[in-house]
Motif scaffolding. Sequence first.
Motif, PDB file in Angstrom:
ATOM      1  N   ALA A  11       0.832  -1.195   0.000  1.00 13.84           N
ATOM      2  CA  ALA A  11       0.000   0.000   0.000  1.00 13.84           C
ATOM      3  C   ALA A  11       0.866   1.243   0.000  1.00 13.84           C
ATOM      4  N   PHE A  12       0.512   2.177  -0.888  1.00 10.81           N
ATOM      5  CA  PHE A  12       1.152   3.488  -1.008  1.00 10.81           C
ATOM      6  C   PHE A  12       2.523   3.450  -1.678  1.00 10.81           C
ATOM      7  N   SER A  13       2.935   2.315  -2.219  1.00 10.34           N
ATOM      8  CA  SER A  13       4.134   2.320  -3.049  1.00 10.34           C
ATOM      9  C   SER A  13       3.813   3.056  -4.353  1.00 10.34           C
ATOM     10  N   ALA A  14       4.849   3.420  -5.114  1.00  8.31           N
ATOM     11  CA  ALA A  14       4.630   4.122  -6.379  1.00  8.31           C
ATOM     12  C   ALA A  14       3.752   3.296  -7.315  1.00  8.31           C
ATOM     13  N   HIS A  15       3.967   1.984  -7.323  1.00  8.10           N
ATOM     14  CA  HIS A  15       3.160   1.124  -8.197  1.00  8.10           C
ATOM     15  C   HIS A  15       1.704   1.102  -7.736  1.00  8.10           C
ATOM     16  N   TRP A  16       1.506   1.112  -6.423  1.00  6.43           N
ATOM     17  CA  TRP A  16       0.136   1.128  -5.896  1.00  6.43           C
ATOM     18  C   TRP A  16      -0.597   2.370  -6.384  1.00  6.43           C
ATOM     19  N   TRP A  17       0.073   3.539  -6.318  1.00  5.35           N
ATOM     20  CA  TRP A  17      -0.583   4.774  -6.744  1.00  5.35           C
ATOM     21  C   TRP A  17      -0.894   4.770  -8.236  1.00  5.35           C
ATOM     22  N   GLU A  18       0.000   4.203  -9.021  1.00  6.29           N
ATOM     23  CA  GLU A  18      -0.276   4.131 -10.457  1.00  6.29           C
ATOM     24  C   GLU A  18      -1.523   3.289 -10.720  1.00  6.29           C
ATOM     25  N   GLN A  19      -1.631   2.165 -10.056  1.00  4.57           N
ATOM     26  CA  GLN A  19      -2.818   1.330 -10.226  1.00  4.57           C
ATOM     27  C   GLN A  19      -4.070   2.041  -9.703  1.00  4.57           C
ATOM     28  N   HIS A  20      -3.917   2.797  -8.616  1.00  2.00           N
ATOM     29  CA  HIS A  20      -5.049   3.532  -8.053  1.00  2.00           C
ATOM     30  C   HIS A  20      -5.608   4.523  -9.069  1.00  2.00           C
ATOM     31  N   TYR A  21      -4.751   5.304  -9.698  1.00  2.00           N
ATOM     32  CA  TYR A  21      -5.243   6.305 -10.647  1.00  2.00           C
ATOM     33  C   TYR A  21      -5.767   5.663 -11.931  1.00  2.00           C
ATOM     34  N   GLN A  22      -5.205   4.542 -12.310  1.00  2.00           N
ATOM     35  CA  GLN A  22      -5.754   3.834 -13.467  1.00  2.00           C
ATOM     36  C   GLN A  22      -7.155   3.309 -13.183  1.00  2.00           C
ATOM     37  N   ALA A  23      -7.400   2.930 -11.929  1.00  2.00           N
ATOM     38  CA  ALA A  23      -8.703   2.369 -11.554  1.00  2.00           C
ATOM     39  C   ALA A  23      -9.734   3.437 -11.239  1.00  2.00           C
ATOM     40  N   HIS A  24      -9.296   4.683 -11.043  1.00  2.00           N
ATOM     41  CA  HIS A  24     -10.203   5.784 -10.700  1.00  2.00           C
ATOM     42  C   HIS A  24     -10.011   6.902 -11.718  1.00  2.00           C
ATOM     43  N   PRO A  25     -10.798   6.883 -12.787  1.00  2.00           N
ATOM     44  CA  PRO A  25     -10.560   7.816 -13.900  1.00  2.00           C
ATOM     45  C   PRO A  25     -10.890   9.273 -13.622  1.00  2.00           C
ATOM     46  N   THR A  26     -11.609   9.568 -12.553  1.00  2.00           N
ATOM     47  CA  THR A  26     -11.943  10.952 -12.258  1.00  2.00           C
ATOM     48  C   THR A  26     -11.061  11.477 -11.135  1.00  2.00           C
ATOM     49  N   GLY A  27     -10.874  12.776 -11.112  1.00  2.00           N
ATOM     50  CA  GLY A  27     -10.061  13.394 -10.078  1.00  2.00           C
ATOM     51  C   GLY A  27     -10.626  14.748  -9.715  1.00  2.00           C
ATOM     52  N   HIS A  28     -10.054  15.351  -8.684  1.00  2.00           N
ATOM     53  CA  HIS A  28     -10.518  16.666  -8.241  1.00  2.00           C
ATOM     54  C   HIS A  28     -10.142  17.725  -9.266  1.00  2.00           C
ATOM     55  N   VAL A  29     -11.046  18.651  -9.521  1.00  2.00           N
ATOM     56  CA  VAL A  29     -10.758  19.768 -10.410  1.00  2.00           C
ATOM     57  C   VAL A  29     -10.720  21.082  -9.648  1.00  2.00           C
ATOM     58  N   SER A  30     -11.024  21.043  -8.361  1.00  3.52           N
ATOM     59  CA  SER A  30     -10.970  22.230  -7.503  1.00  3.52           C
ATOM     60  C   SER A  30      -9.826  22.075  -6.508  1.00  3.52           C
ATOM     61  N   PRO A  31      -9.150  23.161  -6.174  1.00  6.87           N
ATOM     62  CA  PRO A  31      -8.045  23.064  -5.215  1.00  6.87           C
ATOM     63  C   PRO A  31      -8.544  22.705  -3.825  1.00  6.87           C
ATOM     64  N   GLY A  32      -7.656  22.157  -3.018  1.00  3.38           N
ATOM     65  CA  GLY A  32      -8.009  21.793  -1.654  1.00  3.38           C
ATOM     66  C   GLY A  32      -8.415  23.013  -0.853  1.00  3.38           C
ATOM     67  N   PRO A  33      -9.480  22.922  -0.064  1.00  4.99           N
ATOM     68  CA  PRO A  33      -9.950  24.088   0.684  1.00  4.99           C
ATOM     69  C   PRO A  33      -8.943  24.604   1.706  1.00  4.99           C
ATOM     70  N   GLN A  34      -8.145  23.725   2.287  1.00  6.39           N
ATOM     71  CA  GLN A  34      -7.149  24.180   3.257  1.00  6.39           C
ATOM     72  C   GLN A  34      -5.996  24.898   2.562  1.00  6.39           C
ATOM     73  N   LEU A  35      -5.644  24.453   1.370  1.00  9.68           N
ATOM     74  CA  LEU A  35      -4.629  25.141   0.573  1.00  9.68           C
ATOM     75  C   LEU A  35      -5.066  26.575   0.301  1.00  9.68           C
ATOM     76  N   VAL A  36      -6.296  26.736  -0.139  1.00 12.26           N
ATOM     77  CA  VAL A  36      -6.823  28.065  -0.457  1.00 12.26           C
ATOM     78  C   VAL A  36      -6.866  28.935   0.797  1.00 12.26           C
TER      79      VAL A  36
END
Length: 213
Positions: A11-36
């Motif tokens: 869990a959380f290895s570089a390969h894990w993250w690559e598989q995670h994003y391949q399996a979840h085609p959508t992502g956030h389009v708004s910046p994080g509220p705490q960042l703002v």
Amino acid sequence: MSNDTHAEHPAFSAHWWEQHYQAHPTGHVSPGPQLVAELADLPPGAALDAGCGTGADAVWLASRGWQVTAVDASSTAVDRAEQLAAQQEPAVAQRITWLTADLTSWEPAQRYDLVTSQYVHPDLPFGQFVARLAAAVAPAGTLLIVGHDHADTHSAAHAPQAASIGLDAVVGSLPDAQWEVVVAESRSREVHHESKQLTIHDLVVRAHRTSSP
């Protein structure tokens, strides 16, 4: 997310993250509220977005004049981030350099006026990760760490292992002689998820470097 999603990779290895994003085609389009909330008034300079995901935070920073180096372990995430940037004004995309790299081993070529990392779960103890990020902050620069607080049971239930952080792990990695911790607190926010209103708990740490290591 179940514990079995990527059972063949840690869990959380570089390969894990690559598989995670391949399996979840959508992502956030708004910046994080705490960042703002924390950075809206900070004058722009050179920024490192450590764990940029699909690019919303990097795009927001660039739109405010920051020169951004945006890094993620997943090439799929970085490709989507570049697509998001391409939909903005040309000057915004031109201010961002995208890199695919493992933040547990990648060494930046410079130090930054701002280093920000939001909801990043590295494959190493979190205190060590914070120390790596802190080393990339220039004198008089800012470090912003946002993560899932231990109280955030919703995120914990959807993570492959404990994906929360504590104040001690973050603040304890910032020596008093070099850092002024400006913010170190847990904040709750309401989100709409799968037709439900949920309370999410974020841990927010913002620190100012007062001297070089």
